[in-house]
Scaffold this motif. Structure first.
Motif, PDB file in Angstrom:
ATOM      1  N   PHE A  93      53.105 -49.341 -12.904  1.00 46.58           N
ATOM      2  CA  PHE A  93      53.034 -50.963 -12.633  1.00 46.58           C
ATOM      3  C   PHE A  93      54.240 -52.023 -12.221  1.00 46.58           C
ATOM      4  O   PHE A  93      55.338 -52.350 -12.917  1.00 46.58           O
ATOM      5  CB  PHE A  93      51.641 -51.599 -13.208  1.00 46.58           C
TER       6      PHE A  93
ATOM      7  N   ILE B  22      46.178 -53.060 -14.371  1.00 44.55           N
ATOM      8  CA  ILE B  22      46.144 -52.098 -15.037  1.00 44.55           C
ATOM      9  C   ILE B  22      44.289 -51.349 -15.514  1.00 44.55           C
ATOM     10  O   ILE B  22      44.020 -50.786 -14.995  1.00 44.55           O
ATOM     11  CB  ILE B  22      47.079 -52.549 -16.928  1.00 44.55           C
TER      12      ILE B  22
ATOM     13  N   PHE C  78      51.622 -47.154 -18.972  1.00 43.76           N
ATOM     14  CA  PHE C  78      51.298 -48.026 -18.152  1.00 43.76           C
ATOM     15  C   PHE C  78      52.782 -47.535 -18.079  1.00 43.76           C
ATOM     16  O   PHE C  78      53.223 -48.930 -19.358  1.00 43.76           O
ATOM     17  CB  PHE C  78      50.480 -49.047 -17.917  1.00 43.76           C
TER      18      PHE C  78
ATOM     19  N   LYS D 201      51.383 -55.018  -8.775  1.00 41.60           N
ATOM     20  CA  LYS D 201      50.266 -54.141  -9.129  1.00 41.60           C
ATOM     21  C   LYS D 201      50.280 -52.468  -9.196  1.00 41.60           C
ATOM     22  O   LYS D 201      51.904 -51.637  -9.652  1.00 41.60           O
ATOM     23  CB  LYS D 201      49.735 -53.604  -7.491  1.00 41.60           C
ATOM     24  N   VAL D 202      49.400 -51.554  -9.667  1.00 43.31           N
ATOM     25  CA  VAL D 202      49.490 -49.839 -10.028  1.00 43.31           C
ATOM     26  C   VAL D 202      49.968 -49.375  -8.472  1.00 43.31           C
ATOM     27  O   VAL D 202      49.503 -49.265  -7.770  1.00 43.31           O
ATOM     28  CB  VAL D 202      48.429 -49.374 -10.750  1.00 43.31           C
ATOM     29  N   HIS D 203      50.933 -48.105  -8.996  1.00 42.60           N
ATOM     30  CA  HIS D 203      51.266 -47.653  -8.495  1.00 42.60           C
ATOM     31  C   HIS D 203      50.990 -46.045  -7.735  1.00 42.60           C
ATOM     32  O   HIS D 203      51.393 -45.738  -8.972  1.00 42.60           O
ATOM     33  CB  HIS D 203      52.662 -47.711  -8.112  1.00 42.60           C
TER      34      HIS D 203
ATOM     35  N   TRP E  50      42.639 -50.888 -12.259  1.00 42.08           N
ATOM     36  CA  TRP E  50      42.578 -50.068 -11.868  1.00 42.08           C
ATOM     37  C   TRP E  50      42.165 -48.654 -12.496  1.00 42.08           C
ATOM     38  O   TRP E  50      41.719 -47.757 -12.256  1.00 42.08           O
ATOM     39  CB  TRP E  50      44.659 -49.370 -12.363  1.00 42.08           C
TER      40      TRP E  50
END
Length: 420
Positions: free
Chosen positions: A326, A359, A291, A329-331, A362
């Motif tokens: 990220f 993270i 990440f 938020k996580v993309h 997700w």
């Protein structure tokens, strides 16, 4: 007539005294470990967490049925689990039966006569009909048990019972005869804890203190009688060397191949006329999820340099790596997989605030395996102070600045990237 529980206490005391003269390390560990009765334990003895401390549990009825030699072996078996920190490493296991078998295989290789009902390396090799590497970490054997062919799984389950719960309810399980794999998992049930109450950092510190004290109490002669792998592990605990992030990552991963997964969309190459047999393809789940903090202080080139080193390590270990950007938020749209042999470039998008919780949410939402996946988080370390990690413990934080990680109790280790 002597009370059954009192008799059990006396037997344990005598066994510890005996081990102090015959297997000094086991005796020293058990001497410092609290003991507690647990009638619900489906085994004579076992390890469990109580108030963030590892204790020796015993079932006085089952313990009374053991001979002196059987009790001594059982106790040594539990000490080896403690030395390899299995109760800490698998505290939130989602596959308790496989973990029980894998960890038993790992520790039984250091015993002349393993406890009855526990799996050995010879047992697994016979069922798989192929040789396996000896004296490897339990994660190696767990991966073997996770990536079985249908035929291999069938042979193991015929001899040891189901490897998974198959969503059976408690009543259904009690109605059926428990297989050896289920009984093995029951003997390790004390490893599971309530993560909302327990403190992983405190558990780790207390276990390390227990093992280090036992190791330092040994004479050079007694240390020299121990297998080399055990000496190295205890010496590492007593005198840890500073590690850079690459060494830490290798320690998390282990040198284990990714393996294959079955598919009905491909013929079985060995028996192409057997339409009922599945073929195999490369496993789709990644081994490493990296990440990258889009709001961090590193330049795109610095990020690319770290990812290039990660790509090299992954290629050496035959592992899959997914890069996940990220910020707040996580993309998902930016998730990519590292390809061996291709140059790595990285360009950040977005760049809002940093949310580490995103993270772990997700990972849970995408059903990423808690035991098999290793999580690498590249960040400047500025984010929340509290996290719900949903049971993910194979985590390495790579910090791009000299600042400390904002999370008060981060899982695994955090390390500065610079200079390593």
């Amino acid at each position: 007539m002597t009370d059954l529980n009192e008799a059990a206490k006396q037997r344990l005391t005598k066994a510890v005294v005996h081990l102090l003269t015959t297997q000094r390390l086991s005796g020293e560990v058990l001497l410092e470990m609290p003991r507690t009765k647990n009638q619900d334990l489906d085994a004579p003895v076992g390890l469990a967490w109580q108030d963030n401390q590892l204790v020796l549990e015993y079932n006085d009825q089952q313990l009374s049925e053991l001979s002196t030699d059987q009790l001594n072996v059982r106790l040594q078996h539990e000490v080896l689990h403690a030395i390899w920190q299995h109760p800490l490493r698998y505290v939130s296991s989602t596959h308790p039966r496989k973990v029980a078998l894998a960890t038993d295989i790992a520790v039984n290789q250091y015993l002349k006569t393993p406890p009855q009902g526990t799996m050995t390396l010879a047992d697994l090799e016979k069922l798989l009909q192929r040789p396996l590497a000896a004296h490897r970490d339990s994660r190696y054997y767990l991966r073997v048990l996770t990536h079985l062919t249908p035929a291999e799984k069938g042979r193991i389950e015929k001899a040891w019972g189901k490897l998974e719960d198959d969503d059976e309810n408690e009543h259904q399980r009690n109605e059926k005869k428990a297989g050896k794999a289920q009984k093995a998992a029951a003997s390790h049930q004390g490893w599971q804890t309530d993560q909302s109450v327990d403190n992983p950092d405190l558990q780790k510190a207390r276990l390390k203190s227990l093992l280090t004290k036992a190791w330092e109490s040994l004479s050079q002669k007694n240390r020299g009688l121990l297998p080399g792998e055990i000496q190295a592990e205890l010496e590492r605990l007593a005198h840890p060397e500073p590690l850079n992030w690459r060494q830490l990552l290798i320690r998390l991963l282990g040198k284990i191949p990714s393996g294959k997964q079955d598919t009905r969309a491909r013929f079985n190459r060995r028996q192409p006329l057997r339409m009922e047999l599945p073929g195999q393809i490369d496993r789709l789940n990644a081994d490493i999820y990296a990440f990258v903090d889009n709001s961090g202080s590193m330049s795109d080139q610095e990020v690319a340099n770290v990812l290039t080193q990660l790509q090299y390590l992954a290629a050496q270990l035959n592992l899959q790596v997914e890069i996940v950007p990220f910020d707040a938020k996580v993309h998902d749209e930016g998730v990519t997989r590292l390809s061996p042999g291709k140059s790595v470039s990285y360009r950040r998008t977005g760049g809002g605030g940093t949310c580490f919780q995103a993270i772990f949410d997700w990972l849970q939402q995408n059903h990423i395996d808690r035991q098999q996946a290793t999580i690498v988080i590249l960040t400047d370390g500025w984010g929340e102070s509290e996290l719900n990690v949903h049971g993910y413990r194979n985590v390495l934080w790579l910090l791009s600045t000299e600042s400390e990680l904002s999370v008060k109790s981060p899982q695994m280790r955090s390390v500065k990237i610079g200079g390593n």
